[in-house]
Every structure is written in structure tokens, then in C-alpha cells.
Design an enzyme around this catalytic site. Structure first.
Site, PDB file in Angstrom:
ATOM      1  N   HIS A 101      25.271  -4.087 -21.417  1.00  0.00           N
ATOM      2  CA  HIS A 101      24.836  -4.720 -20.171  1.00  0.00           C
ATOM      3  C   HIS A 101      25.717  -4.398 -18.960  1.00  0.00           C
ATOM      4  CE1 HIS A 101      22.114  -8.411 -19.087  1.00  0.00           C
ATOM      5  NE2 HIS A 101      21.932  -7.396 -18.280  1.00  0.00           N
ATOM      6  N   ASP A 124      19.111 -13.692 -20.996  1.00  0.00           N
ATOM      7  CA  ASP A 124      20.341 -13.394 -21.725  1.00  0.00           C
ATOM      8  C   ASP A 124      20.838 -14.672 -22.405  1.00  0.00           C
ATOM      9  OD1 ASP A 124      22.984 -12.467 -22.349  1.00  0.00           O
ATOM     10  OD2 ASP A 124      23.025 -11.241 -20.532  1.00  0.00           O
ATOM     11  N   HIS A 126      23.844 -15.121 -22.625  1.00  0.00           N
ATOM     12  CA  HIS A 126      25.063 -15.298 -21.838  1.00  0.00           C
ATOM     13  C   HIS A 126      24.694 -15.291 -20.359  1.00  0.00           C
ATOM     14  CE1 HIS A 126      25.808 -13.020 -25.590  1.00  0.00           C
ATOM     15  NE2 HIS A 126      26.781 -13.915 -25.745  1.00  0.00           N
ATOM     16  N   ASP A 128      26.895 -13.566 -18.196  1.00  0.00           N
ATOM     17  CA  ASP A 128      27.588 -12.370 -17.693  1.00  0.00           C
ATOM     18  C   ASP A 128      28.184 -12.608 -16.307  1.00  0.00           C
ATOM     19  OD1 ASP A 128      26.899 -11.301 -20.118  1.00  0.00           O
ATOM     20  OD2 ASP A 128      25.262 -10.057 -19.351  1.00  0.00           O
ATOM     21  N   HIS A 141      30.883  -5.833 -20.250  1.00  0.00           N
ATOM     22  CA  HIS A 141      29.498  -6.340 -20.245  1.00  0.00           C
ATOM     23  C   HIS A 141      29.432  -7.856 -20.037  1.00  0.00           C
ATOM     24  CE1 HIS A 141      28.953  -7.320 -24.856  1.00  0.00           C
ATOM     25  NE2 HIS A 141      30.079  -7.772 -24.381  1.00  0.00           N
ATOM     26  N   ASP A 228      18.517  -8.755 -21.572  1.00  0.00           N
ATOM     27  CA  ASP A 228      19.476  -8.543 -22.666  1.00  0.00           C
ATOM     28  C   ASP A 228      18.782  -9.005 -23.950  1.00  0.00           C
ATOM     29  OD1 ASP A 228      21.591  -8.967 -24.530  1.00  0.00           O
ATOM     30  OD2 ASP A 228      23.024  -9.363 -22.910  1.00  0.00           O
ATOM     31  N   ASP A 230      19.808  -9.998 -26.586  1.00  0.00           N
ATOM     32  CA  ASP A 230      20.383 -11.173 -27.259  1.00  0.00           C
ATOM     33  C   ASP A 230      19.836 -12.496 -26.714  1.00  0.00           C
ATOM     34  OD1 ASP A 230      22.033 -11.986 -25.073  1.00  0.00           O
ATOM     35  OD2 ASP A 230      23.735 -10.823 -25.809  1.00  0.00           O
ATOM     36  N   GLU A 273      21.438  -3.791 -24.639  1.00  0.00           N
ATOM     37  CA  GLU A 273      22.159  -4.434 -25.749  1.00  0.00           C
ATOM     38  C   GLU A 273      21.498  -4.314 -27.125  1.00  0.00           C
ATOM     39  OE1 GLU A 273      25.299  -5.589 -25.796  1.00  0.00           O
ATOM     40  OE2 GLU A 273      25.760  -5.623 -23.639  1.00  0.00           O
TER      41      GLU A 273
END
Ligand SMILES: NC(=[NH2+])NCCC[C@H](N)C(=O)O
Ligand SMILES: [Mn+2]
Ligand SMILES: [Mn+2]
Length: 301
Positions: A101, A124, A126, A128, A141, A228, A230, A273
Site C-alpha cells: 500500500h 482497509d 488499517h 495507514d 505501507h 487494500d 485486508d 496488498e
């Protein structure tokens, strides 16, 4: 995305921004599972795909970034930014296929260099949103959105001349469920719209996407989707470097993509990712191709 607009596939086989290597294998794996054929079946016309590779000559920017592999990340992002800008100037739809990412900094730099205002949907697990000061991992990332918003020492304008910070009020996080302390503070400080898994459970993915569409498309010239893998639950998408349980279900993720297609607001996209080395029976790569299909209008019936 309308079918008269050419899709410019930009492959970025780069994994130095993540803690574990393997996402650099993502682009070729997705192509192997029929990404290009799927676009053609859906009626899209593709530009000649391009590939951004790391040169021996690594970037030596005027800013020092004390994180892992920073010079490689900066170098790839600068090269990516100029490709994204070129394709966007030609009127194409830039589709950036990673890679980890960290490359989103290159996409954002290229997309903001024309001075227009850009909405961003960041899907995501996360956010980021770490900076060089708050990062617990020192992995690049973990910082791209903080850089995009002008909150880290590294700025988009260091990556590409003329690039501008994105507007936090036009930025939406979706599917967040693992946030570091500094990230939580930044979300509150900037008032970023953050639909964590809690809000998705409560409101349903349809309402969340509807709101995200309104927030990012009103008063902007384009909306960038930074996806992303994830964001999806690891039972469906195990092949990624930083999996977090409790993510989007298979249908929620498809429905989100279908709704974004219907809204017709997305003008560029990162898809990042996927780590084929960590995958099981190519489950994640195949899901990624399917999700991209839904984003570009593939229907069940
Ligand atoms: N793009 C990603 N998968 N990022 C994961 C970031 C994880 C963690 N927040 C970090 O800063 O390292
Ligand atoms: Mn991410
Ligand atoms: Mn993530």
C-alpha cells in the site's frame, strides 16, 4: 467508469513498503487469473498495460524519512506518479495494481498534480495514518494516507512536483478495525469520516457506501478508491501481509464494489496488498479479480 474511457492498467510489482515480501508478486498473479480478459468480457477497452519498476538509481529526496526502505518507496512512487498523471491527462482510467500500500502515495501524488480536488475512499483494515513519529513498525505501507493528507514530514509534493495535499473532509475510511494510538488521534483531530467495522455492523454496508459516495463526490473533481485486500476478512482473503480478523464478508465486499459501480463516481483505483506467497490455493488472488469485476459492473444476472 464508462466504457468509452480507456482503462490504463499500471502494474507495480513492489513489496518493499510492507513488513514481509511477496506483494510484489501480486500483479502477475492477478493477470494469471484473468483480470484483463474479464475487463474485455465486460466491454472495456484497455490501453497497453504499463509496469513501474525500481531503477538502480534510487531517489534522494530533500526530505529524510527514517523508515524501512524509504528511498526505494520514494523512487517507485515518483515513477508511478508521473505515469498516473500521464494516463489521467490522456483521459484514461488509471488502475494501479500493487504491490504493497505504500505505492498509494505515488497514485495520490500523480492524481493531485493537476490541481483538481480529489475525494478518497480508503477501504482497509488499517487507516495507514501513521507518521514517522507514530509508526510502531517503521513500515512505509503504514503511512500513505497521513502523507496524502499532509500530516507527515514526507509530503506528496516531495514525491511529485505540483502534487497537493488531499482534503480530510473528502476522505472516508471503510472497514477499519486495527488502529494505532497516533492514528486514532489523527482521525479525531482531522475529523476524518471513519466507518469502522462497528459502523458497518450497525448501519449495513449499503448505507455506509451511500454516505461515502456523497462525502467524497460532492464538490470534488474525482474520487480515488484505494482498496487494500485486508479490508476483507482473512477467512476469505488469507493472502495478505497484515491480516486482521473481523473484516468484511465475501458478500459485503462484493456488494460494496457493486454499489460503487452503480454510483459511477470512481475515477481511479489502487488495488493492493495481495500477497500470493501467503495465499491458500490462490483464494485471495481469485477473489481480487472477482471484486474488480464487480467494481467494473459485473453482475450476477
Ligand atoms: N497497508 C497496510 N496493510 N498497512 C498495515 C499497517 C499496520 C500498522 N498500522 C503499521 O503502521 O505498520
Ligand atoms: Mn493499507
Ligand atoms: Mn491494511
Amino acid at each position: 467508469m464508462d466504457k468509452s474511457q480507456l482503462i490504463s492498467l499500471i502494474k507495480v510489482p513492489f513489496g518493499y513498503g510492507a513488513g514481509r515480501m511477496g506483494s510484489e508478486l501480486g500483479p502477475e498473479r492477478l493477470l494469471r487469473w484473468g483480470l484483463i480478459e474479464q475487463w474485455k468480457e465486460l466491454g472495456y477497452v484497455l490501453d497497453e498495460p504499463s509496469r513501474i519498476l525500481l531503477k538502480d538509481q534510487w531517489s534522494d529526496k530533500a526530505v529524510s524519512v527514517p523508515l524501512k526502505n524509504a528511498s526505494k518507496v520514494l523512487s517507485i512512487c515518483t515513477a508511478l506518479a508521473s505515469e498516473v498523471k500521464l494516463k489521467r491527462d490522456e483521459g484514461h482510467f488509471p488502475f494501479i495494481l500493487g504491490g504493497d500500500h505504500s505505492i498509494a502515495m505515488g497514485s495520490l501524488a500523480g492524481l493531485t498534480a493537476d490541481g483538481g480536488s480529489l475525494g478518497v475512499i480508503w477501504m482497509d483494515a488499517h487507516s495507514d495514518l501513521n507518521t514517522e513519529e507514530t509508526t510502531p513498525s517503521r513500515n512505509m505501507h503504514g503511512i500513505p494516507l497521513a502523507v496524502g493528507l499532509g500530516r507527515a514530514a514526507l509530503r506528496l509534493s516531495h514525491i511529485y512536483d505540483g502534487a497537493a495535499d488531499i482534503d480530510p473532509s473528502k476522505t472516508v475510511l471503510i472497514a477499519a478495525r486495527e488502529l494505532d494510538p497516533g492514528e486514532k488521534e489523527l482521525i479525531k483531530e482531522l475529523g476524518i469520516h471513519c466507518y469502522t467495522m462497528h459502523e458497518i455492523d450497525k448501519l449495513g454496508i449499503q448505507k455506509v457506501i451511500d454516505e461515502a459516495v456523497d462525502i467524497t463526490s460532492s464538490g470534488t473533481d474525482g474520487v480515488h478508491l484505494s482498496f487494500d485486500i485486508d479490508s476483507i476478512d482473512p477467512t476469505e482473503a488469507p493472502g495478505t501481509g497484515t491480516p486482521v480478523q473481523g473484516g468484511l464478508s465475501y458478500r459485503e465486499s462484493h456488494f460494496a464494489m457493486e454499489l460503487l459501480y452503480e454510483a459511477g463516481i470512481i475515477t481511479s483505483c489502487d488495488f493492493v496488498e495481495v500477497n500470493p506467497r501467503l495465499d491458500r490455493n490462490n483464494r485471495t488472488s481469485k477473489l481480487a479479480v472477482d471484486l474488480i469485476g464487480s467494481l467494473f459492473g459485473k453482475r450476477i444476472l
